[in-house]
Design an enzyme around this catalytic site. Sequence first.
Site, PDB file in Angstrom:
ATOM      1  N   THR A 181       0.842  -1.194   0.000  1.00 46.88           N
ATOM      2  CA  THR A 181       0.000   0.000   0.000  1.00 46.88           C
ATOM      3  C   THR A 181       0.876   1.242   0.000  1.00 46.88           C
ATOM      4  O   THR A 181       1.961   1.251   0.574  1.00 46.88           O
ATOM      5  CB  THR A 181      -0.895   0.069   1.251  1.00 46.88           C
ATOM      6  N   GLU A 327      -6.027  -2.786  -1.347  1.00 46.15           N
ATOM      7  CA  GLU A 327      -6.601  -3.905  -0.591  1.00 46.15           C
ATOM      8  C   GLU A 327      -7.787  -4.533  -1.324  1.00 46.15           C
ATOM      9  O   GLU A 327      -8.295  -5.564  -0.913  1.00 46.15           O
ATOM     10  CB  GLU A 327      -7.067  -3.433   0.800  1.00 46.15           C
ATOM     11  N   LYS A 436     -12.937  18.854  11.368  1.00 45.34           N
ATOM     12  CA  LYS A 436     -13.987  18.907  12.385  1.00 45.34           C
ATOM     13  C   LYS A 436     -14.029  20.313  12.958  1.00 45.34           C
ATOM     14  O   LYS A 436     -13.168  20.704  13.746  1.00 45.34           O
ATOM     15  CB  LYS A 436     -13.718  17.874  13.479  1.00 45.34           C
ATOM     16  N   TRP A 441     -18.634  17.929  10.999  1.00 43.56           N
ATOM     17  CA  TRP A 441     -17.719  17.544   9.919  1.00 43.56           C
ATOM     18  C   TRP A 441     -17.883  18.451   8.708  1.00 43.56           C
ATOM     19  O   TRP A 441     -18.983  18.772   8.304  1.00 43.56           O
ATOM     20  CB  TRP A 441     -18.001  16.115   9.460  1.00 43.56           C
TER      21      TRP A 441
END
Length: 542
Positions: A181, A327, A436, A441
Amino acid sequence: MRATMMDYPLTLTHYLERAGTLLRDSEIVTRLPDKSLHRYLYGDFHRRARRLASALARAGLKRGDPVATMMWNNYPHEECYFGVPCAGGVLHTLNFRLHPNDIAYIANHAGDRFVIVDDVLLPLFEKVRPEIAPERVFVVALSGAPVPEGYESYEDLLATGDPDDDLPTPDERDACGVCYTSGTTGRPKGVVYSHRAIVLHTMAMCMTEPFGMSQHDSVMPVVPMFHANGWGLPFAAAAAGARIVLPGPHLDPVSLLDLCEAVQVTFAAGVPTIWNGILQALDAEPERWSLDLRFRTAVGGSAASEAMIRGFDRHGIRTIHAWGMTEMTPLGTAALLKATMQGLDEDAAYGYRAKQGTALPFVDMRLMNDAGIVPWDGETMGEVQVRGPWIAAAYHDSGELGDKWTDDGWLRTGDVATIDAEGYMKITDRTKDLIKSGGEWISSVDLENALMGHPSVSEAAVIAARHEKWDERPLAVIVLKDGAEADADALQSHLAAGFAKWWLPDDYVFVDEIPRTSTGKFLKSALRERFEGLLVEGSGGG
Ligand code: AMP
């Protein structure tokens, strides 16, 4: 009643054999380092990939042994994509854009026995070589220069193999490839793919939706073949019998457009950065290239903006926004309009196409937040969790699973999204990039997309900057198009039309370029390091 079907293994060997028989007249075109084109047919490719498999087996490669490549997108790499797994080995595509220390860590962690490297990448490989211990290193001489002393030649390796040797019959659950990754935190982690996972992923990619690849297509992976299986294209295009077009090291917009014109590419895939550049080149000289009328692109890796999708439509090029991750082999979703949506008004249709789209068959998807499973209402955000036959259940040799998988077996993607009633997912952030503000959010991705819709803006990254009153506030980092002008006020009024006031960035910073990860995503951690204190210090405590 019991099923009466054969238990036939799903392995890449089948696709290779098919390429050499039914599809032997399809073509593979590579742009070499000197920009000339190398062309050969699947029939030749099949013999050479089998030769490679035989040579590796004769050199002592055992089932499950990793063979690394450090290569551009070119025909020998395509040979490795099939030759290594069909010898029972595991293809480990090294991301050569990483720091040499990281490449060495990855090669050692995987335990690579052999390395195959492009001669033009040898200067880079030399930096890694002292830190790794492969048994043999083979050099692909694409630039015409002789293979330097101290290295073996890939062609000599091939000469030791016999294409008529029997291939081993791998189990469909055997490992056939590994990618690490490109995450920006922690050590890189290896995802090990099975034949079965790649075969099923290939079948899904070749369906009419999402990509409908066929022998009538010319398919060009611009995405590097080291990034998440080249997004599955080197397998899917070969399974479909499409002409495969490999651009080598020439990835600037004009070179790519010239190649698209020369071989009439009909399908290409890459990250938004590449397509942004191409769109600007097309806008600047709309008449210069005459491209195939069927030309379509898969854009993913990071969010494609609606402005980009609209921009390409003006040139007759259809953008298919797609989402996935290493993944996930990597493909998870693609944004195509459903048949029932054909009558939608233009804005609504673009709204759907700019989302990351609906899940492919066999990709189960859910959103989770602190309250549990999130409804598909297009508004409530949650973390995307997935499971399916081409989704990783663990990392290679990483000890424990950590918090990457839920107790009930779903992969936690780290992406935050909404899903609407039609099932279209829209990524609003990475969990670690969310802003935040005063406990609420704010989606940096939404702001970025809107900013990139401003005619003067080439790129925009929105990050969380520290703020004394609100904890975090959005800060926009902007790259303007060459010769274009726009100041903070202009950008703020551009956003004001579409966003609540409290979402608007507190400040704008103008830079020459946005730092990137090795796979072309915005490196927001670097921007945060540089600018996160700006609102506190710069505005006297805001
Ligand atoms: P990688 O494993 O390097 O391919 O990175 C996977 C991550 O890239 C995903 O978890 C997302 O955060 C991001 N990503 C991939 N495709 C998209 C997309 N179309 N829009 C937004 N983010 C994306």
